[in-house]
Design an enzyme around this catalytic site. Sequence first.
Site, PDB file in Angstrom:
ATOM      1  N   CYS A  81       6.652  60.250  56.185  1.00  0.00           N
ATOM      2  CA  CYS A  81       6.311  60.998  54.972  1.00  0.00           C
ATOM      3  C   CYS A  81       4.829  60.859  54.631  1.00  0.00           C
ATOM      4  O   CYS A  81       4.169  61.839  54.275  1.00  0.00           O
ATOM      5  CB  CYS A  81       7.182  60.517  53.810  1.00  0.00           C
ATOM      6  SG  CYS A  81       6.872  61.390  52.258  1.00  0.00           S
ATOM      7  N   CYS A 106      13.651  57.243  49.018  1.00  0.00           N
ATOM      8  CA  CYS A 106      13.744  58.027  47.788  1.00  0.00           C
ATOM      9  C   CYS A 106      14.856  59.067  47.826  1.00  0.00           C
ATOM     10  O   CYS A 106      15.395  59.433  46.780  1.00  0.00           O
ATOM     11  CB  CYS A 106      12.409  58.706  47.501  1.00  0.00           C
ATOM     12  SG  CYS A 106      11.957  60.020  48.687  1.00  0.00           S
TER      13      CYS A 106
END
Length: 353
Positions: free
Chosen positions: A101, A198
């Site tokens: 990410c 997340c």
Amino acid sequence: MDGKQKVLVGMSGGVDSSAAALLLKNQGYDVTGCTLRLRGSRLKNSREGAEKDIEDARRVCGSLEIPHIVLDLTEQFCRLVVDEFTQEYRRGRTPNPCVTCNRTIKFGAMLDYAEKQGFDFIATGHYVRKEYSSESGRWQLFRADSGKDQSYVLYGLTQQQLAHALFPLYGLEKEQVRGLAREKGLPVAEKGDSMEICFVPDDNHTAFIENYTGEAEEEGYFISPEGIRLGKHKGISHYTIGQRKGLGIALGRPVYVTAIDEAARSVTLSPEVPLTAEFTAARINFVSLPPTKLPFNAVIKIRYQAPPVPARVEPLDNGRARILPEKPVKAVTPGQSVVFYDGGCLLGGGVIE
């Protein structure tokens, strides 16, 4: 034009990124807050928390009197991060989606947007230090002195990405960051840290993968090191090298996962923690160290929380390297990252094969 340098701050709705925006504004930058929308309909189980985070970031920007934008990167996030995450687990590997990410989304797609919109830099709430070395002509990354060092998850960044990145939290401890937020009256000053992954609700990655792919995982067998079947398991994505708890099998003694075979759908259990004297890594990225084909000595970490270990790194062809630790190390896990350091300097890293 007032001549201020423009910074787009990645704001997650947490205290770290909020304090980063505060510090940069105090330093005289022209600051805009940017929250990434990453969890669309394909990640519906985690959308509610994401929308709350967006609202928290918006409130912080209002308190700081800076603009706030929401950048929708859900398609890129699913394609580049989540798809890889699910595929790797289904292969019996243990990926680190934060590394991917940071490289492709936060310092990839967000930086691309920032440059097109005329921003000079992007900034995040990572605890790490950046410096330029005139000797090597390279931007270098260094571990943070605080206990919150996050250099491990940034080893994939390129020189171009580092040139346009700011890390204003370097030199601060977490409680100092909270103190700054309290002093300014930011609405997230007491907000807890986010969960490790997340987009995975309740940290249950196997349930997430089945929901995301719409496919139940194929079962298989636990086996002994000699290949004797010990009982059925729920699917190889439930297990990782070195795991002892939560195996779902009772053998009358502690056992550890020592191997996972994707083709056979088997998980090998052994009474001894697996030790590795040599392993290879792929997708090697050099950060502070210029790319080299020559062997070098470094201190390595094979997981974010793993203790540092001296090792020799021997670059190979096709972006790979052979890693020879000074002493055999426990639970070397395919899919995780190995990161190289020289003292506090982050040299680079790669993905364990």
